[in-house]
Design an enzyme around this catalytic site. Structure first.
Site, PDB file in Angstrom:
ATOM      1  N   LYS A 196       0.715  -1.179   0.025  1.00  0.00           N
ATOM      2  CA  LYS A 196      -0.061  -0.162   0.068  1.00  0.00           C
ATOM      3  C   LYS A 196       1.057   1.236   0.054  1.00  0.00           C
ATOM      4  CE  LYS A 196      -2.343  -1.235   3.911  1.00  0.00           C
ATOM      5  NZ  LYS A 196      -1.434  -2.434   4.182  1.00  0.00           N
ATOM      6  N   ARG A 228      -9.780   1.025   8.576  1.00  0.00           N
ATOM      7  CA  ARG A 228      -9.382  -0.076   9.094  1.00  0.00           C
ATOM      8  C   ARG A 228     -10.187  -1.029   9.315  1.00  0.00           C
ATOM      9  NH1 ARG A 228      -3.463   0.608   8.718  1.00  0.00           N
ATOM     10  NH2 ARG A 228      -2.427  -1.111   9.095  1.00  0.00           N
ATOM     11  N   ARG A 282      11.266  -5.342   4.854  1.00  0.00           N
ATOM     12  CA  ARG A 282      10.720  -4.337   4.763  1.00  0.00           C
ATOM     13  C   ARG A 282      11.819  -3.253   5.507  1.00  0.00           C
ATOM     14  NH1 ARG A 282       4.920  -2.003   5.164  1.00  0.00           N
ATOM     15  NH2 ARG A 282       4.910  -2.934   7.273  1.00  0.00           N
ATOM     16  N   ARG A 301      11.123  -1.412  11.036  1.00  0.00           N
ATOM     17  CA  ARG A 301       9.993  -1.257  12.032  1.00  0.00           C
ATOM     18  C   ARG A 301       9.869  -2.190  13.012  1.00  0.00           C
ATOM     19  NH1 ARG A 301       4.951   0.425   8.340  1.00  0.00           N
ATOM     20  NH2 ARG A 301       3.774  -0.553   9.973  1.00  0.00           N
ATOM     21  N   ARG A 334      -0.723  -8.841  13.600  1.00  0.00           N
ATOM     22  CA  ARG A 334      -1.045  -7.889  12.753  1.00  0.00           C
ATOM     23  C   ARG A 334      -1.920  -8.582  11.539  1.00  0.00           C
ATOM     24  NH1 ARG A 334       3.744  -5.212  10.803  1.00  0.00           N
ATOM     25  NH2 ARG A 334       2.580  -4.000   9.430  1.00  0.00           N
TER      26      ARG A 334
HETATM   27  P1  ADP Z   1       1.045  -1.458   7.265  1.00  0.00           P
HETATM   28  O1  ADP Z   1       1.721  -0.725   6.324  1.00  0.00           O
HETATM   29  O2  ADP Z   1       1.842  -2.621   7.593  1.00  0.00           O
HETATM   30  O3  ADP Z   1      -0.132  -1.789   6.922  1.00  0.00           O
HETATM   31  P2  ADP Z   1       0.625   0.763   8.794  1.00  0.00           P
HETATM   32  O4  ADP Z   1       1.899   1.765   8.817  1.00  0.00           O
HETATM   33  O5  ADP Z   1      -0.691   1.282   7.921  1.00  0.00           O
HETATM   34  O6  ADP Z   1       0.931  -0.777   8.646  1.00  0.00           O
HETATM   35  O7  ADP Z   1       0.069   0.888  10.374  1.00  0.00           O
HETATM   36  C1  ADP Z   1       0.960   0.753  11.424  1.00  0.00           C
HETATM   37  C2  ADP Z   1       0.129   0.620  12.812  1.00  0.00           C
HETATM   38  O8  ADP Z   1      -0.325   1.974  13.033  1.00  0.00           O
HETATM   39  C3  ADP Z   1      -1.104  -0.281  12.662  1.00  0.00           C
HETATM   40  O9  ADP Z   1      -0.562  -1.511  13.192  1.00  0.00           O
HETATM   41  C4  ADP Z   1      -1.811   0.372  13.846  1.00  0.00           C
HETATM   42  O10 ADP Z   1      -1.284   0.232  15.071  1.00  0.00           O
HETATM   43  C5  ADP Z   1      -1.804   1.939  13.662  1.00  0.00           C
HETATM   44  N1  ADP Z   1      -2.714   2.238  12.545  1.00  0.00           N
HETATM   45  C6  ADP Z   1      -2.528   2.789  11.432  1.00  0.00           C
HETATM   46  N2  ADP Z   1      -3.602   3.147  10.652  1.00  0.00           N
HETATM   47  C7  ADP Z   1      -4.586   2.655  11.678  1.00  0.00           C
HETATM   48  C8  ADP Z   1      -6.165   2.806  11.699  1.00  0.00           C
HETATM   49  N3  ADP Z   1      -6.795   3.322  10.421  1.00  0.00           N
HETATM   50  N4  ADP Z   1      -6.637   2.607  12.533  1.00  0.00           N
HETATM   51  C9  ADP Z   1      -6.003   2.374  13.795  1.00  0.00           C
HETATM   52  N5  ADP Z   1      -4.798   2.024  13.674  1.00  0.00           N
HETATM   53  C10 ADP Z   1      -4.010   2.367  12.739  1.00  0.00           C
HETATM   54  P1  ADP Z   2       1.992  -1.925   3.186  1.00  0.00           P
HETATM   55  O1  ADP Z   2       2.024  -0.235   3.189  1.00  0.00           O
HETATM   56  O2  ADP Z   2       0.762  -2.591   2.581  1.00  0.00           O
HETATM   57  O3  ADP Z   2       2.240  -2.465   4.556  1.00  0.00           O
HETATM   58  P2  ADP Z   2       4.858  -1.319   1.868  1.00  0.00           P
HETATM   59  O4  ADP Z   2       4.554  -0.911   0.669  1.00  0.00           O
HETATM   60  O5  ADP Z   2       5.472  -1.032   2.999  1.00  0.00           O
HETATM   61  O6  ADP Z   2       3.313  -2.402   2.510  1.00  0.00           O
HETATM   62  O7  ADP Z   2       5.396  -2.887   1.248  1.00  0.00           O
HETATM   63  C1  ADP Z   2       5.961  -3.956   2.286  1.00  0.00           C
HETATM   64  C2  ADP Z   2       7.300  -4.482   1.684  1.00  0.00           C
HETATM   65  O8  ADP Z   2       7.213  -5.116   0.732  1.00  0.00           O
HETATM   66  C3  ADP Z   2       8.510  -3.137   1.428  1.00  0.00           C
HETATM   67  O9  ADP Z   2       9.632  -3.722   1.771  1.00  0.00           O
HETATM   68  C4  ADP Z   2       8.430  -3.003   0.035  1.00  0.00           C
HETATM   69  O10 ADP Z   2       9.683  -2.612  -0.630  1.00  0.00           O
HETATM   70  C5  ADP Z   2       8.209  -4.520  -0.600  1.00  0.00           C
HETATM   71  N1  ADP Z   2       7.027  -4.408  -1.650  1.00  0.00           N
HETATM   72  C6  ADP Z   2       6.030  -3.375  -2.240  1.00  0.00           C
HETATM   73  N2  ADP Z   2       5.483  -3.824  -3.374  1.00  0.00           N
HETATM   74  C7  ADP Z   2       6.361  -4.926  -3.828  1.00  0.00           C
HETATM   75  C8  ADP Z   2       6.269  -5.533  -5.221  1.00  0.00           C
HETATM   76  N3  ADP Z   2       5.490  -5.292  -6.132  1.00  0.00           N
HETATM   77  N4  ADP Z   2       7.310  -6.602  -5.016  1.00  0.00           N
HETATM   78  C9  ADP Z   2       8.263  -6.989  -4.141  1.00  0.00           C
HETATM   79  N5  ADP Z   2       8.240  -6.229  -3.167  1.00  0.00           N
HETATM   80  C10 ADP Z   2       7.516  -5.102  -2.903  1.00  0.00           C
END
Ligand code: ADP
Ligand code: ADP
Length: 216
Positions: free
Chosen positions: A13, A88, A127, A159, A170
């Site tokens: 994302k 979410r 990541r 992270r 998660r």
């Molecule tokens: P990821 O990219 O791995 O899906 P995020 O960076 O979006 O994770 O979120 C990291 C953490 O921040 C989540 O595990 C949660 O604790 C908090 N968080 C982010 N967005 C929300 C939301 N919309 N509602 C509640 N908690 C959130």
């Molecule tokens: P999210 O926000 O959904 O948690 P991220 O954008 O942070 O996901 O991506 C998670 C990990 O996967 C990062 O290390 C990113 O560089 C890698 N990644 C994202 N898209 C791709 C892809 N199409 N192929 C391989 N790795 C990817």
């Protein structure tokens, strides 16, 4: 264009949000990034959010919604935005809908990034994030041998919530609380699924194709 990205942690994302938002010239609003900025800044919001984030739980709706309301009220979000990581759960989605309705706005489209669990775990395990510019990298897929950002030279970090145990939790939280959004938005008629496997640029291409019928 008012757009939401949904998908499990690690689906890509954040990675896709930076390209899609830049292609569409709209602000990318990532709740995870805003929470992390508050954690590093040591704000009250950051202190509160940290306890939930460290466990891999969602930050309470009240707090999250107030933060998003403030951000969406800013001038740059009036003509469109890309939400990454919000809503979410269904309660957040309902409040977002009512909030936008009060402002005479509505979501145009929700993109679901579809990847399987094995790929999600591989992506999260490698990541790395730049401490300076926030860009997202992957140790294997981007062949990162050093711990520096190729874009700005900043130091990369892993992270805390990408540790294996927290990742497992998660993913459960996603299945229980966030996955129901897929049918919620399908019923609203604004959900489009995008295959999020394969190279980053290909996924961006598929996402832009899915978006194009909804533009202007
Ligand atoms: P990821 O990219 O791995 O899906 P995020 O960076 O979006 O994770 O979120 C990291 C953490 O921040 C989540 O595990 C949660 O604790 C908090 N968080 C982010 N967005 C929300 C939301 N919309 N509602 C509640 N908690 C959130
Ligand atoms: P999210 O926000 O959904 O948690 P991220 O954008 O942070 O996901 O991506 C998670 C990990 O996967 C990062 O290390 C990113 O560089 C890698 N990644 C994202 N898209 C791709 C892809 N199409 N192929 C391989 N790795 C990817």
């Amino acid at each position: 264009m008012r757009l939401v990205l949904v998908g499990p942690p690690g689906a890509g994302k954040g990675t896709q949000a930076q390209y899609i938002a830049s292609n569409l010239s709209i602000p990318k609003i990532s709740t995870g990034d805003i929470f992390r900025a508050n954690v590093s800044g040591g704000t009250d919001l950051g202190k509160l959010a940290k306890t939930y984030m460290d466990r891999g739980d969602l930050v309470p709706d009240e707090v999250t919604i107030a933060m998003v309301r403030d951000r969406l009220s800013e001038p740059d979000a009036q003509d469109g935005f890309l939400l990454d990581g919000f809503p979410r759960n269904v309660a957040q989605a309902e409040i977002l809908r009512d909030m936008l309705k009060d402002w005479g706005q509505a979501l145009d489209l929700v993109l679901e990034l579809v990847v399987d669990d094995d790929e999600v775990v591989r992506r999260l395990a490698g990541r790395r994030t730049c401490s300076q510019c926030g860009r997202i990298w992957h140790v294997d897929f981007d062949d990162k041998k050093d711990d520096r950002c190729d874009a700005c030279g900043g130091v990369l970090f892993q992270r805390d919530d990408d540790k294996e145990e927290t990742v497992r939790h998660r993913l459960e939280v996603y299945q229980e609380q966030t996955a129901p959004l897929v049918s919620y938005y399908a019923e609203e008629g604004i959900l489009v699924g995008v295959d999020a496997t394969g190279p980053v640029e290909e996924v961006t291409g598929r996402a832009m194709e899915a978006i194009s019928p909804y533009m202007g």
